[in-house]
Design a protein around this motif. Structure first.
Motif, PDB file in Angstrom:
ATOM      1  N   PRO A 122      92.550  -9.076  65.250  1.00 46.28           N
ATOM      2  CA  PRO A 122      91.415  -8.796  66.140  1.00 46.28           C
ATOM      3  C   PRO A 122      90.446  -7.774  65.556  1.00 46.28           C
ATOM      4  O   PRO A 122      90.862  -6.819  64.902  1.00 46.28           O
ATOM      5  CB  PRO A 122      92.082  -8.258  67.414  1.00 46.28           C
ATOM      6  CG  PRO A 122      93.403  -7.740  66.959  1.00 46.28           C
ATOM      7  CD  PRO A 122      93.827  -8.604  65.811  1.00 46.28           C
ATOM      8  N   SER A 123      89.163  -8.030  65.793  1.00 49.64           N
ATOM      9  CA  SER A 123      88.128  -7.074  65.391  1.00 49.64           C
ATOM     10  C   SER A 123      86.895  -7.339  66.238  1.00 49.64           C
ATOM     11  O   SER A 123      86.669  -8.470  66.697  1.00 49.64           O
ATOM     12  CB  SER A 123      87.781  -7.220  63.909  1.00 49.64           C
ATOM     13  OG  SER A 123      87.066  -8.418  63.676  1.00 49.64           O
ATOM     14  N   ASP A 124      86.104  -6.310  66.446  1.00 46.81           N
ATOM     15  CA  ASP A 124      84.888  -6.458  67.237  1.00 46.81           C
ATOM     16  C   ASP A 124      83.911  -7.425  66.567  1.00 46.81           C
ATOM     17  O   ASP A 124      83.227  -8.197  67.237  1.00 46.81           O
ATOM     18  CB  ASP A 124      84.209  -5.093  67.430  1.00 46.81           C
ATOM     19  CG  ASP A 124      85.006  -4.174  68.338  1.00 46.81           C
ATOM     20  OD1 ASP A 124      85.866  -4.686  69.088  1.00 46.81           O
ATOM     21  OD2 ASP A 124      84.779  -2.950  68.290  1.00 46.81           O
ATOM     22  N   LYS A 125      83.868  -7.371  65.244  1.00 43.34           N
ATOM     23  CA  LYS A 125      82.956  -8.243  64.503  1.00 43.34           C
ATOM     24  C   LYS A 125      83.326  -9.710  64.694  1.00 43.34           C
ATOM     25  O   LYS A 125      82.453 -10.555  64.946  1.00 43.34           O
ATOM     26  CB  LYS A 125      82.986  -7.884  63.019  1.00 43.34           C
ATOM     27  CG  LYS A 125      82.030  -8.711  62.168  1.00 43.34           C
ATOM     28  CD  LYS A 125      82.085  -8.271  60.705  1.00 43.34           C
ATOM     29  CE  LYS A 125      81.131  -9.117  59.864  1.00 43.34           C
ATOM     30  NZ  LYS A 125      81.182  -8.704  58.423  1.00 43.34           N
ATOM     31  N   LEU A 126      84.623 -10.009  64.598  1.00 44.63           N
ATOM     32  CA  LEU A 126      85.073 -11.393  64.763  1.00 44.63           C
ATOM     33  C   LEU A 126      84.864 -11.857  66.201  1.00 44.63           C
ATOM     34  O   LEU A 126      84.436 -12.996  66.448  1.00 44.63           O
ATOM     35  CB  LEU A 126      86.543 -11.519  64.372  1.00 44.63           C
ATOM     36  CG  LEU A 126      87.166 -12.919  64.454  1.00 44.63           C
ATOM     37  CD1 LEU A 126      86.346 -13.924  63.653  1.00 44.63           C
ATOM     38  CD2 LEU A 126      88.614 -12.882  63.944  1.00 44.63           C
ATOM     39  N   LEU A 127      85.143 -10.983  67.161  1.00 42.90           N
ATOM     40  CA  LEU A 127      84.950 -11.341  68.559  1.00 42.90           C
ATOM     41  C   LEU A 127      83.482 -11.639  68.839  1.00 42.90           C
ATOM     42  O   LEU A 127      83.149 -12.596  69.550  1.00 42.90           O
ATOM     43  CB  LEU A 127      85.437 -10.208  69.464  1.00 42.90           C
ATOM     44  CG  LEU A 127      85.342 -10.465  70.970  1.00 42.90           C
ATOM     45  CD1 LEU A 127      86.163 -11.695  71.372  1.00 42.90           C
ATOM     46  CD2 LEU A 127      85.809  -9.236  71.748  1.00 42.90           C
ATOM     47  N   LYS A 143      92.032 -18.372  66.843  1.00 48.08           N
ATOM     48  CA  LYS A 143      93.379 -18.166  66.305  1.00 48.08           C
ATOM     49  C   LYS A 143      93.400 -17.000  65.312  1.00 48.08           C
ATOM     50  O   LYS A 143      94.353 -16.213  65.286  1.00 48.08           O
ATOM     51  CB  LYS A 143      93.876 -19.444  65.634  1.00 48.08           C
ATOM     52  CG  LYS A 143      94.288 -20.538  66.613  1.00 48.08           C
ATOM     53  CD  LYS A 143      94.968 -21.696  65.894  1.00 48.08           C
ATOM     54  CE  LYS A 143      95.552 -22.683  66.883  1.00 48.08           C
ATOM     55  NZ  LYS A 143      96.335 -23.757  66.224  1.00 48.08           N
ATOM     56  N   GLU A 144      92.361 -16.890  64.504  1.00 48.22           N
ATOM     57  CA  GLU A 144      92.277 -15.789  63.559  1.00 48.22           C
ATOM     58  C   GLU A 144      92.144 -14.460  64.301  1.00 48.22           C
ATOM     59  O   GLU A 144      92.764 -13.457  63.914  1.00 48.22           O
ATOM     60  CB  GLU A 144      91.080 -15.988  62.621  1.00 48.22           C
ATOM     61  CG  GLU A 144      90.844 -14.858  61.637  1.00 48.22           C
ATOM     62  CD  GLU A 144      92.000 -14.628  60.688  1.00 48.22           C
ATOM     63  OE1 GLU A 144      92.160 -13.479  60.225  1.00 48.22           O
ATOM     64  OE2 GLU A 144      92.756 -15.587  60.417  1.00 48.22           O
ATOM     65  N   TYR A 145      91.363 -14.460  65.372  1.00 49.65           N
ATOM     66  CA  TYR A 145      91.182 -13.235  66.162  1.00 49.65           C
ATOM     67  C   TYR A 145      92.498 -12.800  66.804  1.00 49.65           C
ATOM     68  O   TYR A 145      92.777 -11.600  66.915  1.00 49.65           O
ATOM     69  CB  TYR A 145      90.125 -13.463  67.244  1.00 49.65           C
ATOM     70  CG  TYR A 145      89.913 -12.275  68.147  1.00 49.65           C
ATOM     71  CD1 TYR A 145      89.186 -11.172  67.722  1.00 49.65           C
ATOM     72  CD2 TYR A 145      90.460 -12.251  69.434  1.00 49.65           C
ATOM     73  CE1 TYR A 145      89.007 -10.062  68.541  1.00 49.65           C
ATOM     74  CE2 TYR A 145      90.288 -11.159  70.258  1.00 49.65           C
ATOM     75  CZ  TYR A 145      89.555 -10.061  69.811  1.00 49.65           C
ATOM     76  OH  TYR A 145      89.391  -8.960  70.621  1.00 49.65           O
ATOM     77  N   GLU A 146      93.308 -13.766  67.202  1.00 44.01           N
ATOM     78  CA  GLU A 146      94.604 -13.434  67.800  1.00 44.01           C
ATOM     79  C   GLU A 146      95.495 -12.711  66.794  1.00 44.01           C
ATOM     80  O   GLU A 146      96.232 -11.790  67.150  1.00 44.01           O
ATOM     81  CB  GLU A 146      95.288 -14.713  68.285  1.00 44.01           C
ATOM     82  CG  GLU A 146      96.583 -14.480  69.052  1.00 44.01           C
ATOM     83  CD  GLU A 146      97.181 -15.761  69.569  1.00 44.01           C
ATOM     84  OE1 GLU A 146      97.218 -15.941  70.789  1.00 44.01           O
ATOM     85  OE2 GLU A 146      97.616 -16.596  68.738  1.00 44.01           O
TER      86      GLU A 146
END
Length: 231
Positions: free
Chosen positions: A156-161, A150-153
């Protein structure tokens, strides 16, 4: 009749378009969730199934279903946060309520009928293993993985993904383990067919096990083949 589905399609693809295909796949023991990404051609070969018979049955069922103007939710078009809420408030809520309640029935028929029906000992063991697996699994999803998605939505960031993929690493393995337990339960219960001398509790237990299998397969399908694939 036009063949909408062919041996090149995967069970997961088919269930997205035609949800009731899951009933046919369950009947023929075709995996559409954990191992649902393999083309039907491979499934037919491995299971020694007649491709023409299965595809004809599948496409006929789909043609009849389409005539009824059924509306299908396009899960691929649903935002991840909405899909997560659906999984939590529908499938997780169902299991959180059903697992302990059904466990009492499984224990009851084992205690009462286990001497005459020895397979109920294995059912009791497998069910409780499945129950523990799913309870721990759902806690992990709701406390760790789903909040990250949900946070990534939102941000978005490559680190979080990368972190999501790392945390998510074992979830699909856990899905497969749970699916294997359900397959074993189906086998030892003779496809959830109670013996002729079964009492009402026995029959209710088998019927609820069948319902739980259906819900869990749809639950895992949405996670493996829609939610996780979108990341």
């Amino acid at each position: 009749m036009m063949n909408t589905f062919t041996a090149e399609h995967t069970p997961a693809e088919i269930v997205k378009v035609f949800p009731k295909a899951s009933d046919l796949f369950k009947k023929r023991r075709i995996d559409f969730c954990c191992g649902g990404d393999k083309p039907l051609e491979q499934v037919f070969t491995k299971g020694n199934m007649d491709a023409t018979t299965v595809l004809t049955e599948l496409n006929t069922a789909y043609e009849n279903w389409e005539k009824d103007d059924n509306e299908v939710t396009d899960w691929d078009a649903i935002p991840a946060s909405e899909l997560i809420d659906h999984i939590v408030y529908s499938h997780h809520a169902y299991l959180n309520e059903e697992l302990p309640a059904l466990g009492q029935f499984v224990t009851k028929i084992f205690r009462v009928h286990g001497a005459k029906h020895p397979h109920l000992k294995d059912l009791h063991r497998l069910y409780n293993e499945f129950k523990l697996e799913m309870e721990e699994h759902m806690v992990k999803e709701e406390s760790e993985v789903f909040p990250l998605i949900k946070e990534y939505e939102k941000n978005p960031s490559d680190k979080l993904l990368s972190h999501i993929h790392e945390v998510n690493g074992g979830l699909e393995d856990e899905h497969e383990a749970a699916g294997d337990l359900l397959k074993q339960i189906r086998e030892i219960t003779n496809d959830f067919e109670p013996p002729v001398d079964a009492c009402n509790s026995y029959r209710i237990t088998y019927a609820r096990l069948s319902d739980m299998e259906s819900d869990t397969f749809q639950h895992v399908h949405l996670e493996n083949n829609v939610l996780f694939k979108s990341l």
